[in-house]
Scaffold this motif. Structure first.
Motif, mmCIF file in Angstrom:
data_model
loop_
_atom_site.group_PDB
_atom_site.id
_atom_site.type_symbol
_atom_site.label_atom_id
_atom_site.label_comp_id
_atom_site.label_asym_id
_atom_site.label_seq_id
_atom_site.Cartn_x
_atom_site.Cartn_y
_atom_site.Cartn_z
ATOM 1 N N GLY A 170 0.783 -1.232 0.000
ATOM 2 C CA GLY A 170 0.000 0.000 0.000
ATOM 3 C C GLY A 170 0.810 1.274 0.000
ATOM 4 N N GLN A 171 2.083 1.205 -0.359
ATOM 5 C CA GLN A 171 2.949 2.382 -0.255
ATOM 6 C C GLN A 171 2.494 3.537 -1.136
ATOM 7 N N LEU A 172 2.069 3.244 -2.360
ATOM 8 C CA LEU A 172 1.652 4.324 -3.255
ATOM 9 C C LEU A 172 0.380 4.986 -2.751
ATOM 10 N N SER A 173 -0.554 4.196 -2.244
ATOM 11 C CA SER A 173 -1.785 4.766 -1.696
ATOM 12 C C SER A 173 -1.488 5.637 -0.486
ATOM 13 N N ALA A 174 -0.556 5.176 0.365
ATOM 14 C CA ALA A 174 -0.211 5.946 1.559
ATOM 15 C C ALA A 174 0.421 7.281 1.206
ATOM 16 N N LEU A 175 1.216 7.303 0.154
ATOM 17 C CA LEU A 175 1.834 8.553 -0.274
ATOM 18 C C LEU A 175 0.815 9.506 -0.868
ATOM 19 N N GLY A 176 -0.098 8.979 -1.672
ATOM 20 C CA GLY A 176 -1.133 9.805 -2.274
ATOM 21 C C GLY A 176 -0.680 10.488 -3.542
ATOM 22 N N SER A 177 -1.644 10.972 -4.292
ATOM 23 C CA SER A 177 -1.374 11.544 -5.611
ATOM 24 C C SER A 177 -0.487 12.771 -5.570
ATOM 25 N N ARG A 178 -0.642 13.605 -4.562
ATOM 26 C CA ARG A 178 0.155 14.830 -4.517
ATOM 27 C C ARG A 178 1.638 14.512 -4.383
ATOM 28 N N ALA A 179 1.978 13.611 -3.479
ATOM 29 C CA ALA A 179 3.386 13.251 -3.295
ATOM 30 C C ALA A 179 3.922 12.516 -4.520
ATOM 31 N N LEU A 180 3.103 11.664 -5.119
ATOM 32 C CA LEU A 180 3.548 10.933 -6.303
ATOM 33 C C LEU A 180 3.744 11.863 -7.488
ATOM 34 N N ASP A 181 2.944 12.899 -7.576
ATOM 35 C CA ASP A 181 3.085 13.886 -8.642
ATOM 36 C C ASP A 181 4.361 14.698 -8.467
ATOM 37 N N ALA A 182 4.771 14.925 -7.231
ATOM 38 C CA ALA A 182 5.980 15.702 -6.960
ATOM 39 C C ALA A 182 7.250 14.869 -7.141
ATOM 40 N N ALA A 183 7.113 13.554 -7.155
ATOM 41 C CA ALA A 183 8.275 12.668 -7.251
ATOM 42 C C ALA A 183 8.740 12.523 -8.697
ATOM 43 N N SER A 184 9.974 12.056 -8.863
ATOM 44 C CA SER A 184 10.537 11.819 -10.187
ATOM 45 C C SER A 184 10.277 10.374 -10.604
ATOM 46 N N TRP A 185 9.819 10.180 -11.855
ATOM 47 C CA TRP A 185 9.496 8.863 -12.392
ATOM 48 C C TRP A 185 10.393 8.562 -13.584
ATOM 49 N N LEU A 186 10.705 7.281 -13.759
ATOM 50 C CA LEU A 186 11.599 6.851 -14.829
ATOM 51 C C LEU A 186 11.103 5.519 -15.378
ATOM 52 N N ASN A 218 0.386 10.875 -13.570
ATOM 53 C CA ASN A 218 -0.900 11.374 -14.039
ATOM 54 C C ASN A 218 -2.008 11.032 -13.061
ATOM 55 N N ALA A 219 -2.178 9.731 -12.748
ATOM 56 C CA ALA A 219 -3.266 9.330 -11.859
ATOM 57 C C ALA A 219 -2.958 8.002 -11.200
ATOM 58 N N LEU A 220 -3.535 7.800 -10.017
ATOM 59 C CA LEU A 220 -3.411 6.562 -9.260
ATOM 60 C C LEU A 220 -4.782 5.922 -9.134
ATOM 61 N N ASN A 221 -4.898 4.674 -9.589
ATOM 62 C CA ASN A 221 -6.124 3.900 -9.440
ATOM 63 C C ASN A 221 -5.866 2.703 -8.528
ATOM 64 N N ASN A 222 -6.863 1.879 -8.300
ATOM 65 C CA ASN A 222 -6.713 0.766 -7.364
ATOM 66 C C ASN A 222 -5.569 -0.176 -7.733
ATOM 67 N N THR A 223 -5.399 -0.450 -9.020
ATOM 68 C CA THR A 223 -4.310 -1.344 -9.442
ATOM 69 C C THR A 223 -3.425 -0.725 -10.517
ATOM 70 N N TRP A 224 -3.683 0.525 -10.896
ATOM 71 C CA TRP A 224 -2.957 1.145 -12.005
ATOM 72 C C TRP A 224 -2.302 2.454 -11.576
ATOM 73 N N VAL A 225 -1.152 2.740 -12.202
ATOM 74 C CA VAL A 225 -0.586 4.088 -12.196
ATOM 75 C C VAL A 225 -0.547 4.550 -13.644
ATOM 76 N N ARG A 226 -1.138 5.679 -13.911
ATOM 77 C CA ARG A 226 -1.116 6.244 -15.261
ATOM 78 C C ARG A 226 -0.046 7.335 -15.314
ATOM 79 N N LEU A 227 0.817 7.218 -16.327
ATOM 80 C CA LEU A 227 1.957 8.114 -16.442
ATOM 81 C C LEU A 227 1.925 8.837 -17.779
ATOM 82 N N ALA A 228 2.309 10.111 -17.778
ATOM 83 C CA ALA A 228 2.271 10.940 -18.976
ATOM 84 C C ALA A 228 3.601 10.874 -19.714
ATOM 85 N N MET A 229 3.529 10.761 -21.051
ATOM 86 C CA MET A 229 4.718 10.623 -21.892
ATOM 87 C C MET A 229 4.871 11.805 -22.861
#
Length: 293
Positions: A170-186, A218-229
Motif C-alpha cells: 500500500g505504499q503508493l496509496s499511503a503517499l497519495g497523488s500529490r506526493a507521487l506527482d511531486a516525485a521523479s518517475w523513470l 498522471n493518476a493513481l487507481n486501485n491497481t494502475w498508475v497512469r503516467l504521462a509521456m
C-alpha cells in the motif's frame, strides 16, 4: 476488456498476430541506460509455423530482476505461447546488435539461442504468471515472472546487478497523488520507438536496446498508475516491447520499482498505463518468488 486486449500486444506483436497497442522507449527525451543493470530483455525461442521446429529467437518484452533468480515481467508476456517455446532473460545493454551478429553468421534461431547461453548473453528460465490473468479492467492480474530457482545457472551467475527495490504494501496509496506527482518517475525498457508516419502507415522503428526516459505522474487507481509521456513537458515514454518493464519512482532518494508497463496509446505518444506492485493481488502473486518488503 480494453485493458486485456491492449495488454496482449507485446507478445502478439512478436508472434506477428496482433494489431492492438501495448508498450517501448520513445526516441524523444530518452537515453541509453547501461547503469540499469537490473533491467533485462525477455527473449523467446519459438515455432511460428507449427512444424515443431523453432524458427524465431527474439526479444519480445522487458522486465526487472527483483532478486538473484526472479525476473519480474507482465503476464501477457508469458501467456499463450506455442508448445515447446523456451524463455530466456538477457541483461545485456544491446540485445539487437547481438542478434544481428548471429544472423550475419548464418546461425539458425536455435543455434542463436544456444550461442547466447554459451557466451553468457542470455539465461534460460521458467515462466509463471498470475492464474487470475487476464482478470478485468479493475484488476487485470497482468503480472508474471521468469524464475531460475531450479536452473543450474541464474542471472546473478552471469551478470553483476543490484535487484530492484519493490514497494511496501500500500505504499503508493499511503503517499497519495500529490506526493507521487511531486516525485521523479523513470521508465526503462527494450522496446521500439513511437510511431513514424510513412507511405504504408505507421511503423515503430528501433528496439532491442536498454533505454530510459522520464515520465510524469498522471493518476493513481486501485491497481494502475497512469503516467504521462508528452514530449513538450520533457517526458519520454514506453512503447511496443517495453511491456513488463519497470517504472521507477524516486522516494527518499531511492528508486522504487512502483509499477510495470502494461499498455498505452497505439502510437506511443501520450500515456503509459502501468500495473501497481504494492497492491494485495500483486504481492500475493510475488510472495512465493521473492522476499517482499
Amino acid at each position: 476488456m480494453r485493458t486485456k486486449l491492449l495488454a496482449v500486444l507485446a507478445t502478439c506483436v512478436a508472434v506477428g498476430a496482433a494489431t492492438l497497442p501495448a508498450a517501448a522507449i520513445n526516441s524523444y527525451n530518452a537515453s541509453p541506460a547501461p547503469e540499469r543493470t537490473e533491467v533485462g530483455a525477455f527473449m523467446a525461442l519459438w515455432d511460428t509455423t507449427g512444424d515443431g521446429v523453432p524458427d524465431r529467437f527474439d526479444w519480445v518484452c522487458s522486465g526487472t530482476m527483483v532478486d538473484r533468480d526472479t525476473y519480474l515481467t507482465a503476464a501477457h508476456c508469458t501467456d499463450d505461447w506455442p508448445a515447446g517455446t523456451r524463455f530466456y532473460v538477457s541483461l545485456e545493454q544491446d540485445v539487437q546488435s547481438l542478434l544481428d551478429q548471429a544472423a550475419a553468421q548464418g546461425l539458425t534461431p536455435a543455434q542463436t539461442a544456444a550461442a547466447f547461453v554459451q557466451a553468457g548473453h542470455a539465461v534460460q528460465g521458467d515462466p509463471h504468471q498470475d492464474p487470475a490473468f487476464p482478470g478485468n479492467s479493475a484488476d487485470s492480474h497482468d503480472i508474471g515472472v521468469i524464475d531460475f530457482a531450479t536452473r543450474q545457472t541464474d542471472p546473478a551467475d552471469v551478470w553483476s546487478f543490484t535487484p530492484a527495490t519493490l514497494p511496501t504494501a500500500g505504499q503508493l496509496s499511503a503517499l497519495g497523488s500529490r506526493a507521487l506527482d511531486a516525485a521523479s518517475w523513470l521508465v526503462v525498457g527494450y522496446g521500439t520507438q513511437e510511431a513514424v508516419r510513412g507511405p504504408g502507415g505507421h511503423t515503430h522503428p528501433g528496439g532491442g536496446v536498454r533505454m530510459k526516459a522520464p515520465v510524469d505522474f498522471n493518476a493513481l487507481n486501485n491497481t494502475w498508475v497512469r503516467l504521462a509521456m508528452t514530449a513538450p513537458q520533457g517526458n519520454g515514454g514506453a512503447c511496443y516491447g517495453d511491456s513488463g518493464g519497470p517504472n521507477f519512482v524516486k522516494l527518499g532518494g531511492k528508486l522504487v520499482l512502483a509499477a510495470t508497463t502494461i499498455t498505452g496509446d497505439s502510437p506511443c505518444y501520450a500515456t503509459n498505463v502501468t500495473y501497481r506492485l504494492d497492491t494485495p493481488s500483486a504481492r500475493t502473486f510475488l510472495a512465493p518468488y521473492v522476499a517482499l518488503p
